[in-house]
Design a protein around this motif. Structure first.
Motif, PDB file in Angstrom:
ATOM      1  N   ARG A  68       0.817  -1.214   0.000  1.00 31.70           N
ATOM      2  CA  ARG A  68       0.000   0.000   0.000  1.00 31.70           C
ATOM      3  C   ARG A  68       0.853   1.267   0.000  1.00 31.70           C
ATOM      4  O   ARG A  68       0.432   2.295  -0.527  1.00 31.70           O
ATOM      5  N   ILE A  69       2.061   1.209   0.607  1.00 32.15           N
ATOM      6  CA  ILE A  69       2.903   2.412   0.604  1.00 32.15           C
ATOM      7  C   ILE A  69       3.919   2.402  -0.523  1.00 32.15           C
ATOM      8  O   ILE A  69       4.697   3.344  -0.655  1.00 32.15           O
ATOM      9  N   SER A  70       3.902   1.345  -1.313  1.00 35.94           N
ATOM     10  CA  SER A  70       4.794   1.317  -2.474  1.00 35.94           C
ATOM     11  C   SER A  70       4.425   2.490  -3.381  1.00 35.94           C
ATOM     12  O   SER A  70       3.249   2.695  -3.694  1.00 35.94           O
ATOM     13  N   PRO A  71       5.400   3.290  -3.783  1.00 34.56           N
ATOM     14  CA  PRO A  71       5.079   4.450  -4.614  1.00 34.56           C
ATOM     15  C   PRO A  71       4.251   4.101  -5.849  1.00 34.56           C
ATOM     16  O   PRO A  71       3.382   4.869  -6.248  1.00 34.56           O
ATOM     17  N   ASN A  72       4.483   2.924  -6.422  1.00 35.80           N
ATOM     18  CA  ASN A  72       3.710   2.512  -7.589  1.00 35.80           C
ATOM     19  C   ASN A  72       2.208   2.511  -7.294  1.00 35.80           C
ATOM     20  O   ASN A  72       1.406   2.934  -8.127  1.00 35.80           O
ATOM     21  N   ASN A  73       1.833   2.015  -6.136  1.00 37.48           N
ATOM     22  CA  ASN A  73       0.420   1.933  -5.760  1.00 37.48           C
ATOM     23  C   ASN A  73      -0.059   3.210  -5.067  1.00 37.48           C
ATOM     24  O   ASN A  73      -1.183   3.652  -5.277  1.00 37.48           O
ATOM     25  N   LEU A  74       0.782   3.763  -4.231  1.00 39.18           N
ATOM     26  CA  LEU A  74       0.426   4.926  -3.428  1.00 39.18           C
ATOM     27  C   LEU A  74       0.082   6.136  -4.288  1.00 39.18           C
ATOM     28  O   LEU A  74      -0.938   6.799  -4.066  1.00 39.18           O
ATOM     29  N   LEU A  75       0.913   6.423  -5.277  1.00 38.78           N
ATOM     30  CA  LEU A  75       0.701   7.606  -6.111  1.00 38.78           C
ATOM     31  C   LEU A  75      -0.627   7.523  -6.865  1.00 38.78           C
ATOM     32  O   LEU A  75      -1.370   8.504  -6.934  1.00 38.78           O
ATOM     33  N   ILE A  76      -0.918   6.367  -7.391  1.00 38.02           N
ATOM     34  CA  ILE A  76      -2.155   6.191  -8.148  1.00 38.02           C
ATOM     35  C   ILE A  76      -3.373   6.278  -7.239  1.00 38.02           C
ATOM     36  O   ILE A  76      -4.389   6.880  -7.582  1.00 38.02           O
ATOM     37  N   ARG A  77      -3.275   5.674  -6.058  1.00 35.25           N
ATOM     38  CA  ARG A  77      -4.417   5.633  -5.145  1.00 35.25           C
ATOM     39  C   ARG A  77      -4.725   7.010  -4.538  1.00 35.25           C
ATOM     40  O   ARG A  77      -5.882   7.364  -4.341  1.00 35.25           O
ATOM     41  N   ASP A 123      10.485   4.736   6.125  1.00 33.28           N
ATOM     42  CA  ASP A 123      11.351   5.916   6.110  1.00 33.28           C
ATOM     43  C   ASP A 123      11.935   6.159   4.717  1.00 33.28           C
ATOM     44  O   ASP A 123      12.058   7.303   4.282  1.00 33.28           O
ATOM     45  N   GLU A 124      12.279   5.080   4.035  1.00 38.73           N
ATOM     46  CA  GLU A 124      12.841   5.203   2.688  1.00 38.73           C
ATOM     47  C   GLU A 124      11.795   5.756   1.711  1.00 38.73           C
ATOM     48  O   GLU A 124      12.115   6.603   0.869  1.00 38.73           O
ATOM     49  N   VAL A 125      10.560   5.298   1.824  1.00 38.49           N
ATOM     50  CA  VAL A 125       9.489   5.806   0.952  1.00 38.49           C
ATOM     51  C   VAL A 125       9.256   7.291   1.232  1.00 38.49           C
ATOM     52  O   VAL A 125       9.138   8.095   0.303  1.00 38.49           O
ATOM     53  N   VAL A 126       9.218   7.660   2.497  1.00 36.62           N
ATOM     54  CA  VAL A 126       9.039   9.071   2.858  1.00 36.62           C
ATOM     55  C   VAL A 126      10.208   9.897   2.327  1.00 36.62           C
ATOM     56  O   VAL A 126      10.019  11.012   1.807  1.00 36.62           O
ATOM     57  N   LYS A 127      11.409   9.362   2.422  1.00 40.66           N
ATOM     58  CA  LYS A 127      12.591  10.065   1.925  1.00 40.66           C
ATOM     59  C   LYS A 127      12.500  10.270   0.412  1.00 40.66           C
ATOM     60  O   LYS A 127      12.821  11.357  -0.088  1.00 40.66           O
ATOM     61  N   ILE A 128      12.061   9.263  -0.309  1.00 45.58           N
ATOM     62  CA  ILE A 128      11.905   9.385  -1.765  1.00 45.58           C
ATOM     63  C   ILE A 128      10.891  10.474  -2.095  1.00 45.58           C
ATOM     64  O   ILE A 128      11.116  11.306  -2.978  1.00 45.58           O
ATOM     65  N   ILE A 129       9.787  10.490  -1.366  1.00 49.85           N
ATOM     66  CA  ILE A 129       8.744  11.496  -1.600  1.00 49.85           C
ATOM     67  C   ILE A 129       9.288  12.886  -1.286  1.00 49.85           C
ATOM     68  O   ILE A 129       9.111  13.824  -2.075  1.00 49.85           O
ATOM     69  N   ASN A 130       9.957  13.039  -0.151  1.00 42.25           N
ATOM     70  CA  ASN A 130      10.482  14.346   0.249  1.00 42.25           C
ATOM     71  C   ASN A 130      11.594  14.827  -0.684  1.00 42.25           C
ATOM     72  O   ASN A 130      11.681  16.023  -0.985  1.00 42.25           O
ATOM     73  N   THR A 131      12.433  13.931  -1.130  1.00 41.91           N
ATOM     74  CA  THR A 131      13.482  14.301  -2.079  1.00 41.91           C
ATOM     75  C   THR A 131      12.864  14.755  -3.397  1.00 41.91           C
ATOM     76  O   THR A 131      13.324  15.724  -4.016  1.00 41.91           O
ATOM     77  N   SER A 132      11.835  14.076  -3.805  1.00 40.97           N
ATOM     78  CA  SER A 132      11.175  14.404  -5.071  1.00 40.97           C
ATOM     79  C   SER A 132      10.472  15.745  -5.000  1.00 40.97           C
ATOM     80  O   SER A 132      10.495  16.521  -5.964  1.00 40.97           O
ATOM     81  N   VAL A 133       9.833  16.034  -3.879  1.00 36.84           N
ATOM     82  CA  VAL A 133       9.093  17.286  -3.755  1.00 36.84           C
ATOM     83  C   VAL A 133      10.042  18.482  -3.737  1.00 36.84           C
ATOM     84  O   VAL A 133       9.672  19.586  -4.144  1.00 36.84           O
ATOM     85  N   ALA A 134      11.260  18.268  -3.299  1.00 38.36           N
ATOM     86  CA  ALA A 134      12.239  19.366  -3.233  1.00 38.36           C
ATOM     87  C   ALA A 134      12.599  19.887  -4.620  1.00 38.36           C
ATOM     88  O   ALA A 134      12.995  21.040  -4.759  1.00 38.36           O
ATOM     89  N   SER A 135      12.431  19.047  -5.633  1.00 39.56           N
ATOM     90  CA  SER A 135      12.782  19.479  -6.994  1.00 39.56           C
ATOM     91  C   SER A 135      11.551  19.916  -7.794  1.00 39.56           C
ATOM     92  O   SER A 135      11.624  20.041  -9.011  1.00 39.56           O
TER      93      SER A 135
END
Length: 176
Positions: A68-77, A123-135
């Motif tokens: 459910r927190i996998s970015p593949n599923n999370l972003l779409i949902r 934590d890694e998923v949150v880090k990916i999201i936060n890193t992405s939002v910074a750009s």
């Protein structure tokens, strides 16, 4: 003399009785100790048999959480048309946090190592999201954040969720 002879006679009768009593006491004690340890082992085995299905359900729920927190599923949902990057970012983090809180009790049934894998993946998923939002520009459409998250995810050697699920599955298989 009569008194000492009666003492000796008394001790002659008492000694075998004490010896028989002592032997009987130790034999009965050994039997009861063995019986108690057998019953304890049976009880432990019965508890394990009852606990295994619960532990397996916990592993299943954790794997479901990981999916459910996998970015593949999370972003779409989570994405809804019209969301800005800022709104989408907040909603993604809220969803990851609420999913984690919903499954936090599963840590009772899994090992500490497994739970650390779950927390590390979160934590890694949150880090990916936060890193992405910074750009991204906060007022851009939310789809821009999705693109950046997928780009960051693709730059990783190993998908963090898949890696965590593999470790969790290995641990679940060790129950058997």
């Amino acid at each position: 003399m009569k008194f000492s002879e009666s003492w000796i006679d008394f001790l002659m009768f008492l000694a075998p009785s004490v010896l028989v009593f002592g032997m009987a006491y130790f034999l009965v004690k050994k039997f009861l100790d063995t019986d108690r340890s057998v019953k304890f082992a049976e009880l432990k085995r019965a508890m394990q048999n009852d606990l295994i299905p619960i532990r397996l359900q916990a592993y299943e729920r954790i794997v479901l959480y990981m999916e459910r927190i996998s970015p593949n599923n999370l972003l779409i949902r989570v994405y809804q048309p019209g969301m800005t990057v800022s709104d989408f970012h907040k909603e993604l983090l809220l969803t990851v946090r609420s999913e984690f809180e919903h499954n936090i009790t599963q840590q009772v049934y899994v090992t500490n190592q497994c739970w650390e894998v779950v927390r590390g993946c979160r934590d890694e998923v949150v880090k990916i999201i936060n890193t992405s939002v910074a750009s991204c520009n906060p007022s851009d459409p939310g789809a821009e954040l999705s693109k950046k998250v997928f780009e960051n995810l693709m730059s990783k050697e190993e998908h963090p969720v898949h890696k965590a699920i593999d470790q969790i599955k290995n641990e679940a298989h060790s129950l058997f």
